[in-house]
Design an enzyme around this catalytic site. Sequence first.
Site, PDB file in Angstrom:
ATOM      1  CB  THR A 285      42.376  36.661  34.598  1.00 48.74           C
ATOM      2  OG1 THR A 285      42.556  35.782  33.401  1.00 48.74           O
ATOM      3  CG2 THR A 285      42.276  38.152  33.882  1.00 48.74           C
TER       4      THR A 285
ATOM      5  CB  ILE B 165      51.978  46.739  36.793  1.00 46.80           C
ATOM      6  CG1 ILE B 165      50.640  46.504  37.408  1.00 46.80           C
ATOM      7  CG2 ILE B 165      51.826  47.617  35.813  1.00 46.80           C
ATOM      8  CD1 ILE B 165      49.998  47.612  38.315  1.00 46.80           C
TER       9      ILE B 165
ATOM     10  CG  HIS C   8      51.505  49.837  30.796  1.00 48.41           C
ATOM     11  ND1 HIS C   8      50.493  49.123  30.377  1.00 48.41           N
ATOM     12  CD2 HIS C   8      51.786  50.563  29.766  1.00 48.41           C
ATOM     13  CE1 HIS C   8      49.893  49.445  29.273  1.00 48.41           C
ATOM     14  NE2 HIS C   8      51.054  50.332  28.584  1.00 48.41           N
TER      15      HIS C   8
END
Length: 253
Positions: A34, A109, A127
């Site tokens: 983030t 990802i 993922h």
Amino acid sequence: MVIVSEIDEARAALQDLIAGANRIVAFTGAGISTECGVPDFRSKNSPWQRLKPIDFDIFVADMLQREEAWRRKFALDDIYAQAQPGRGHWALANLVASAKISAIITQNIDNLHQTSGVADEKIIELHGNGTYATCLACGKRHELNLIRHEFMATGAAPICTDCGGIVKTATISFGQPLPETAMQRAHDAATNCDLFLAIGSSLIVYPAAAFPIIACQHGARLIIVNDEKTPLDDQADVVLRGDIGDIFEPLAT
């Protein structure tokens, strides 16, 4: 369980735990990225909520939904296309380079672990990866820049240049089976470590969230690094509560 929230104490505790371990596995979620500008899927006002991934079965069955999925994909890419590794990524890369970390299991990802210099063989992507695409029929890799050029010109969802199959980003969509090889590698890593670092993951998405539990069951110490509570905090040996980049910063250089 010990919870440490004061930054200097958290940094010292992390470094002591790493120094005392021989076989470390890192497990990363959205929280490590983030600070790099990559949005968290579940946060309020996240662009992922406006541009939700389309379920795998619908993507495969409906051409119009495939076109919409690609539109959403490129809109999301524009938001974080310039993202670069953060302090957590650099710290883990350094720990891999020093042979302290044997594997990084990631739910992300964004390819930022690779960008930080970690070799592909050290990264286990549960993922998938959003920086390229593959054919669902023959497995051929397709580069996004070429797909985007054609898509912007025609609006048509891409098809494989080799076999004519459906081309999809190399991510795992809702309803799509998780990659068996990656799951087995992650299981093997979790069962053979003595310290399991869960970093920036909500630890609510299964089966991925089972790997910290598996590590504990096989004798590893579990350390959770997150700025929010997780369902596995009670099972952790130590919880480091705070900004991930701040906690890992001394290890990032």
